[in-house]
Design a protein around this motif. Structure first.
Motif, PDB file in Angstrom:
ATOM      1  N   LEU A 191       5.248   8.981   3.546  1.00 61.17           N
ATOM      2  CA  LEU A 191       6.637   8.996   4.019  1.00 61.17           C
ATOM      3  C   LEU A 191       7.569   9.532   2.940  1.00 61.17           C
ATOM      4  N   GLY A 236       5.507  -2.025  -1.925  1.00 61.43           N
ATOM      5  CA  GLY A 236       5.285  -0.918  -0.993  1.00 61.43           C
ATOM      6  C   GLY A 236       4.785   0.324  -1.724  1.00 61.43           C
ATOM      7  N   GLY A 281      -2.845   2.247   6.938  1.00 71.63           N
ATOM      8  CA  GLY A 281      -1.467   2.176   6.476  1.00 71.63           C
ATOM      9  C   GLY A 281      -1.264   2.150   4.969  1.00 71.63           C
ATOM     10  N   ILE A 282      -2.339   2.163   4.179  1.00 70.40           N
ATOM     11  CA  ILE A 282      -2.154   2.051   2.721  1.00 70.40           C
ATOM     12  C   ILE A 282      -1.544   3.317   2.145  1.00 70.40           C
ATOM     13  N   VAL A 293       9.707   3.792  -0.743  1.00 66.75           N
ATOM     14  CA  VAL A 293       9.627   3.607   0.709  1.00 66.75           C
ATOM     15  C   VAL A 293      10.546   2.486   1.176  1.00 66.75           C
ATOM     16  N   GLU A 294      10.739   1.488   0.304  1.00 63.55           N
ATOM     17  CA  GLU A 294      11.573   0.342   0.693  1.00 63.55           C
ATOM     18  C   GLU A 294      13.017   0.762   0.942  1.00 63.55           C
ATOM     19  N   THR A 317       0.483   5.274   3.810  1.00 64.95           N
ATOM     20  CA  THR A 317       1.694   5.598   4.569  1.00 64.95           C
ATOM     21  C   THR A 317       2.964   5.646   3.709  1.00 64.95           C
ATOM     22  N   PRO A 318       3.209   4.648   2.829  1.00 65.50           N
ATOM     23  CA  PRO A 318       4.435   4.744   2.025  1.00 65.50           C
ATOM     24  C   PRO A 318       4.504   6.040   1.229  1.00 65.50           C
ATOM     25  N   LYS A 336       2.076   1.906  -3.692  1.00 64.72           N
ATOM     26  CA  LYS A 336       0.667   1.504  -3.751  1.00 64.72           C
ATOM     27  C   LYS A 336      -0.082   2.206  -4.871  1.00 64.72           C
TER      28      LYS A 336
END
Lengths: 159, 754, 81
Positions: free
Chosen positions: A109, A37, A102-103, A77-78, A105-106, A39
């Motif tokens: 967040l 997650g 969505g790449i 993110v996990e 997004t982690p 990236k």
């Protein structure tokens, strides 16, 4: 160059891995801990896709060496959701369509969570500057900023 | 079964609502698997050695030391990629772009590759490969490439499209021409003519996810490829052709995609990864660095465009012409042709002529970038439109309205338009509160129009009804920005079941028939169309099964709200059968219940947009800030409005970056000087305002729901909208994109001194 | 009979004509008939061609019917991003 045994805490769990001395924490998290997650968008600290917190501080994991994680605490993110309950930021990102591909997004967040922990009621400008280290090429940031605003409101209500 | 594509004014239950996307949780928890996120047992790390020269003969490649390094399992040069193309020039170009064949054609061109047990060993191995180059003269500027004496990139390129055919090779690969009427006669009638040259620099799609793949090929010629791509079926065809594999024996799985914008419609290092895997007989993962993405994967063209428009004092345009020179990198392209087709598409012109020159340079091979080639042409045309409006003393919006293309207009690229939406977008702009908002010091407002074709293409969909009445939908276009949600909505609408009962999955190439790439704004348009027809086929089956369960004629069964209802005096009192009840008995009534559709979804419906932009220019630094932005665009019908707005906003943001900051900077040595996000600066969150959107819905007559493609058009107007706003803010007309602080400062200084 | 208009570069393959008259019920028939008459156009058709019928652009479906009196325009096939 021989590998170093690294013992660290990732999302609350104790993790050990052998890490070559020149390997980034990003590569170690992805390839040795299995947390993909996190990236890689650039590898030079310019895009923020690899954002994590190291002892609560927001960093680009591509600019940290894996061995530097030793004895420290990492959040990715996990680790954001509480069991099967999504973090309000995760909920609002989905609800507001704040992701397209969505790449990024982690990273967004994790960075937004770090912001709201520091500043529960940020202005739009504060959100925009706090997230200026995270690149998104799909959304034009509009719905991301709105999702962060909505999550902040939700989190203030719960307190 | 033949289906009717026509728009039917169907009343919708769920189309137009905004449910949460089905892949949302995977994407906010880090669970979604992108190109670089897959692993395979025994996987090797593949790396590529790239040319440091803009143009050079490769005299010798010595791989012996790299091969002897422990842990290295394969070293590859072009000798391992024999030409199996059978003389197909397009495929030869792709092959040569993947791996140089005797000559490096641009800085970053691949010359060799290695696969090793880990990244550290692979990096060492790259350093052990010794390449002897003989540097050749190079050219990287689009206008310099066509000067007499410029180095010729390919001796086999003779300009196509000129009569008689030339006998000397040239860097102009083709000349194309569009238009109608007599422009000379038209200009003779004009009261005012504006003629000006406009330049734009090369930009990159800038997807945040670098190219990545995991290739696995065995000695039996079977293989698998996991890859971030906009077209796994096309990648399969191209890779198997280049490597001499059977199409059916290469299974390509599209990972989640971290942005594409056209840049992932083309293979770059994927054939090399497959060849490495075949040589090593181990899975090989290749992930490009950001620097490799910039140096060696498809940016869009840099351009130089001459625009000439003439008008009467009453605002009627009498003639318009453009000559467009587009740089396509080291291989022939069609980019100037696209610019020539789109440049004047917004207007109703009696006399129009556009000529495109596709030009070769020592730069990476250009590939599609969102509405490819249209933004640069629109920059010149829409800027010239504003200059001309000022010259005749007319409001630029009224000037555009007066000349706007309408139904029945012959488009500048040839055909006559059906029902189209440029006028409605202009009228929406006219009525938008943004147009009446007050402006402060050093602030200015600009507007501009944009056009893009949109495409459909080959598409197929499988729809399977599960034993519990839920529906799985198998599609072959990838989900770049929420299309799973839109397609699920369509299936739910047709079947009359809740959105939550549908799950849309993207299939690999072994699990579904061929699908064209997800390009040309076609994802939701074409897969949506195939889904409508697949669902209608499934409804036929569901009615038949209900008829069997009731033991009545199928003609007496209608499908309503997700249920079969028996009709007529004789059967009307039978209790309804839900999809779940019918599905549960499928085994006893004829087997699995499914609907399929294979379609060539032509007619995606042309699309128009008008944008309004306010900027503030700092006269001390030349820095420009966008302070307000509004996008008005025709979507035909917005299936999931959130993701339509997202497309509008994202395209506008990319256009803003292009207009103000982004550019490839080449040194005199022909090397790219800014291959990273620090020096190639795409817009960040603090650079932009909220981007307002207004979705117009002028139905596409050739789609059952009226859908048009929406993904691309929004990148077309921003360059000119911002240029026009800057001109209105500080009185200088910028003719060179990006309109970066140094360029604006120079223009301000020049204006003061003259 | 359709008056089929040709975009710029296709004209050079058809004796520099802007309009050619062809009888055809479908796109397939149209392309077959014009390629027979102007063999140089065949290379363009192979390279990729699109047919506009009353302003709607068809890139692929050669079964598409061409209604009588419709406006037909031939142009190069174009990709998207």
């Amino acid at each position: 160059m021989s590998a170093v045994l690294v013992s660290t805490t990732v999302n609350g769990d104790t993790v050990e891995f052998a890490c070559p001395q020149d390997e980034t924490l990003l590569d170690a998290l992805r390839n040795r801990v299995g947390l993909t997650g996190v990236k890689e968008g650039c590898g030079t600290g310019d895009c923020g896709a690899c954002s994590i917190t190291l002892n609560g501080r927001l960093v680009c994991s591509c600019l940290v060496l894996g061995v530097e994680a030793s004895g420290n605490s990492i959040e990715t993110v996990e680790g954001m959701a509480d069991g099967n309950k999504l973090h309000p930021l995760q909920e609002k990102f989905i609800e507001h369509a704040a992701l397209q591909c969505g790449i990024c997004t982690p990273g967004f967040l994790v960075a937004a969570k770090a912001l709201l922990e520091r500043k529960p009621n940020p202005t739009v400008e504060e959100i925009r500057y706090a997230l200026a280290g995270n690149l998104c090429r799909c959304t034009g940031y509009d719905k991301i900023v709105r999702a962060v605003q909505a999550a902040a409101k939700e989190m203030r209500k719960k307190k | 079964m033949a289906h009717d594509y026509s728009y039917t004014k169907q009343k919708f239950k769920v189309i137009g609502t905004r449910p949460e996307r089905p892949d949302g949780i995977d994407k906010v928890t880090g669970r979604a698997k992108y190109g670089a996120d897959a692993t395979a047992p025994g996987q090797l790390v593949g790396l590529i050695l790239r040319s440091p020269h803009a143009h050079a003969i490769i005299k010798k490649i010595d791989t012996s030391k790299a091969e002897k390094l422990p842990g290295v399992k394969a070293v590859l040069t072009c000798a391992d990629l024999p030409d199996l193309t059978g003389g197909n020039r397009d495929l030869q170009n792709i092959l040569e772009n993947c791996m140089a064949r005797g000559r490096a054609l641009y800085d970053g061109h691949a010359v060799a590759a290695v696969a090793a047990v880990d990244a550290q060993t692979a990096k060492k191995a790259l350093k052990l490969i010794k390449v002897q180059y003989k540097a050749l003269p190079h050219v990287t500027d689009v206008d310099e490439a066509i000067l007499p004496g410029a180095p010729i990139i390919h001796d086999w390129v003779f300009t196509r499209g000129i009569d008689p055919a030339p006998t000397e090779p040239s860097n102009i690969s083709q000349r194309t021409q569009f238009g109608h009427g007599d422009v000379e006669a038209g200009f003779a009638k004009a009261d005012v003519i504006i003629e000006k040259t406009w330049k734009t620099e090369q930009t990159h799609q800038g997807y945040i996810e670098p190219h990545a793949c995991l290739a696995s090929v065995g000695p039996d010629g079977s293989g698998e490829l996991w890859v971030t791509t906009q077209g796994h079926f096309t990648f399969r065809n191209v890779c198997s052709s280049l490597l001499g594999m059977d199409v059916a024996k290469l299974k390509v799985t599209a990972s989640e995609i971290g942005g594409g914008f056209g840049g992932k419609t083309h293979v770059w290092m994927e054939p090399v990864a497959l060849a490495l895997s075949r040589k090593a007989n181990r899975p090989v993962k290749v992930v490009m660095s950001r620097e490799e993405v910039f140096r060696a994967s498809g940016p869009t063209s840099s351009t130089s465009v001459d625009v000439k428009i003439g008008a009467k004092k009453n605002g009627v345009i009498t003639a318009a012409s453009a000559e467009l020179r587009y740089q396509g990198g080291a291989f022939p392209g069609i980019w100037a042709m696209l610019g020539a087709m789109t440049s004047f598409a917004c207007y109703d012109l009696k006399n129009v002529k556009t000529v495109g020159y596709d030009i070769l340079c020592n730069r990476p091979k250009v590939t599609a970038y969102r509405a490819p080639s249209a933004p640069m042409a629109a920059f010149g045309v829409e800027s010239t439109m504003d200059m001309l409006a000022a010259e005749i003393g007319m409001n630029p919006l009224e000037f555009r309205l007066k000349n706007a293309a309408k139904q029945g207009t012959r488009a500048s690229y040839g055909p006559v338009y059906g029902p189209i939406g440029i006028k409605p977008t202009l009228n929406a702009v006219k009525n938008h509160p943004h147009m009446r908002a007050r402006l402060g010091k050093n602030q200015g407002r600009g507007m501009a129009c944009g056009f893009w074709f949109n495409f459909g293409g080959q598409t197929c969909v499988d729809l399977n009804v599960g034993i519990d009445g839920t529906v799985s939908l198998t599609v072959g276009t990838i989900d770049v920005g929420g299309s799973r949600a839109a397609i699920s909505l369509i299936a739910a609408e047709e079947l009359g079941i809740p959105y939550e009962q549908v799950k849309t999955n993207v299939a690999d190439t072994a699990s579904l028939g061929y699908n064209d790439m997800t390009e040309g704004s076609r994802g939701t348009f074409s897969t949506g169309m195939a889904t409508i027809f697949a669902a209608r086929n499934a409804i036929e089956v569901l009615r038949e099964r209900a008829a069997k369960m009731w033991d009545i004629p199928v003609d007496a069964v209608v499908w309503e709200n997700g249920e079969a209802r028996a009709t007529g005096k004789k059967h009307g009192n039978l209790p309804r059968l839900t999809i779940k009840q019918i599905a549960a008995k499928a085994g006893n009534t004829g087997g699995p219940i499914a609907g399929h559709n294979e379609v060539v979804a032509d007619n995606a419906g042309v699309s128009f947009a008008s944008h309004i932009c306010d900027v503030e220019v700092d006269p001390e630094t030349g820095a420009t800030r966008v302070i307000r932005y509004t996008v008005v665009q025709d979507a035909g019908k917005a299936i999931h409005p959130d993701y339509v707005e997202g497309q509008f906003q994202g395209g506008a943001a990319q256009g803003i970056g292009w207009a103000l900051n982004e550019e490839y900077i080449y040194g005199d040595d022909g090397r790219l000087q800014n291959p990273g996000f620090l020096d190639y600066r795409i817009p960040v969150c603090s650079d932009l305002p909220f981007i307002d959107t207004e979705i117009l819905e002028i139905p596409n007559p050739n789609h059952p729901y009226g859908v048009r493609g929406v993904g691309e058009t929004s990148i077309v107007p921003p360059l000119a909208a911002i240029g026009n706003a800057i001109s209105n803010a500080v009185g200088v007309r910028m003719d060179h994109v990006p309109m970066s602080p140094p360029r604006i400062l120079k223009a301000l200084d020049d204006a003061t001194s003259s | 009979m359709h008056h089929v208009r040709l975009s710029g570069q296709l004209r050079s393959a058809a004796d520099n004509l802007e309009v050619i008259d062809v009888t055809a019920d479908t796109i397939r028939e149209l392309l077959f008939n014009i390629a027979e008459r102007y063999p140089q156009l065949d290379a363009h058709i192979e390279a990729g061609i699109a047919v506009s019928i009353d302003g709607e652009i068809y890139r692929d479906n050669w079964n598409t019917k061409i209604p009588p009196d419709s406006e037909v325009f031939l142009l190069p096939r174009i990709p998207g991003g």
